[in-house]
Design an enzyme around this catalytic site. Structure first.
Site, PDB file in Angstrom:
ATOM      1  N   ASN A 184       0.942  -0.949   0.097  1.00 23.78           N
ATOM      2  CA  ASN A 184      -0.216  -0.016  -0.044  1.00 23.78           C
ATOM      3  C   ASN A 184       1.052   1.171   0.006  1.00 23.78           C
ATOM      4  O   ASN A 184       2.153   1.103  -0.114  1.00 23.78           O
ATOM      5  CB  ASN A 184      -1.044  -0.090   1.081  1.00 23.78           C
ATOM      6  CG  ASN A 184      -0.116  -0.143   2.510  1.00 23.78           C
ATOM      7  OD1 ASN A 184       0.797   0.494   2.736  1.00 23.78           O
ATOM      8  ND2 ASN A 184      -0.798  -0.558   3.625  1.00 23.78           N
ATOM      9  N   ASP A 252      -5.250  -8.353   2.592  1.00 27.82           N
ATOM     10  CA  ASP A 252      -5.023  -9.892   2.206  1.00 27.82           C
ATOM     11  C   ASP A 252      -5.860 -10.291   1.237  1.00 27.82           C
ATOM     12  O   ASP A 252      -5.540 -11.104   0.398  1.00 27.82           O
ATOM     13  CB  ASP A 252      -5.301 -10.524   3.524  1.00 27.82           C
ATOM     14  CG  ASP A 252      -4.175 -10.085   4.706  1.00 27.82           C
ATOM     15  OD1 ASP A 252      -3.045  -9.813   4.416  1.00 27.82           O
ATOM     16  OD2 ASP A 252      -4.715 -10.032   5.774  1.00 27.82           O
TER      17      ASP A 252
END
Ligand code: RIB
Length: 307
Positions: A184, A252
């Site tokens: 990210n 995830d």
């Protein structure tokens, strides 16, 4: 359909919710407490399992109640667990998670048995692992194990996806093993040592990574979707609109979804879109594995919002 293998952590998540996060030194009255199966590795495996992929998990749990519950949950979600070992010298990994009223979270993990996923375990399980084609890694097990396993798998031409979370400085040798790196914005800043404020900063950081040998960098941007960078290509896949209640495990889920779509021989654009939808849906219920969507939910979100 290609087969998927996840090498990584298995945690029990101990989750408290409150309207806001406490200040340092402050005691706050929360709203709820729950235990849910988690761990970045197991979350990715369950995301893939719920999407009907052929997926196996390599990892370690302790000889305790949480370990037994977590194995049961993996199996219930279609994940093969013959390569998950019980280490009675350590407790099963746990994560203490705070979730605020907007669905954002703070996480502290205690690795326990995850910290003992070592090179001998990889050597022992390598033959079984080689039955898979696409491998998902994260950084909640020792980095030296991750690098060792990746090197062995690359010798066999396998596809490797690394979620660099929790982020830490990475050694130069790791980059050439990675087909897809999925940070990210905070993680890409940490692994490249760059300040990320603008889109140009993200582009330059991603370029520095594929110049080191990474096949493609996919920057996960939460509700804004994801940005794909490689030597040949750049594109943005917008995020899906959902009502988020808990973002735990969204990254995830994205990685699980990405692997499943690639396993189905879809192209990268299609696969990033699919991964975005899986990630978005996983925020609409509490918990990590608890909130992973089914294939029907993902295909109908894509159909309805058509991004
Ligand atoms: O990515 C979310 C996960 O991080 C949680 O399930 C928790 O176990 C920590 O590993």
């Amino acid at each position: 359909m290609k087969k998927i293998c996840v090498v990584g952590s298995i945690n029990m998540d101990l989750i408290v919710t409150a309207n806001r996060f406490p200040q340092p030194g402050e005691t706050l009255v929360g709203k709820e407490f729950n235990t849910f199966p988690g761990g970045k590795g197991a979350n990715q495996a369950v995301a893939a399992g719920r999407l009907q992929a052929d997926v196996r998990m390599v990892g370690k749990i302790g000889d305790d109640m949480y370990g037994a519950q977590l194995i049961h949950n993996l199996q219930e979600n279609g994940v093969k667990t013959s390569e998950v070992m019980v280490d009675s010298n350590y407790s099963t990994g746990i994560a203490a998670i705070e979730v605020d009223g907007t669905g954002e979270n703070h996480i502290i993990i205690v690795p326990g048995a995850n910290g003992k996923v070592d090179i001998p375990l990889i050597d022992e399980k390598l033959d079984a692992m080689l039955e898979a084609d696409i491998f998902l890694f994260q950084l909640e097990i020792p980095l030296e194990t991750v690098i060792y396993a990746m090197r062995k798998l690359k010798e066999h031409g396998k596809t490797i996806i690394l979620d660099p979370a929790p982020a830490c400085p990475l050694p130069e040798e790791i980059y050439r093993f990675i087909d897809f790196l999925t940070p990210n914005e905070t993680e890409i800043a940490m692994i490249t040592g760059r300040e990320i404020k603008t889109m140009t900063d993200i582009k330059e950081a991603a370029a520095s990574l594929y110049q080191k040998g990474v096949g493609a960098v996919i920057v996960k941007a939460g509700s804004h979707g994801a940005y794909f960078f490689s030597k040949k290509d750049f594109f943005h896949c917008p995020g899906f609109t959902v009502k988020a209640v808990d973002t735990t495990g969204a990254g995830d889920s994205f990685n699980g979804g990405l692997a499943v779509s690639l396993a189905g021989e879809n192209g990268v654009k299609e696969s990033v879109k699919f991964a975005n939808a899986v990630g978005a849906l996983s925020t609409t219920a509490k918990g990590a594995q608890n909130a992973m969507p089914t294939l029907t939910q993902v295909t109908s979100l894509i159909k309805n919002q058509g991004k």
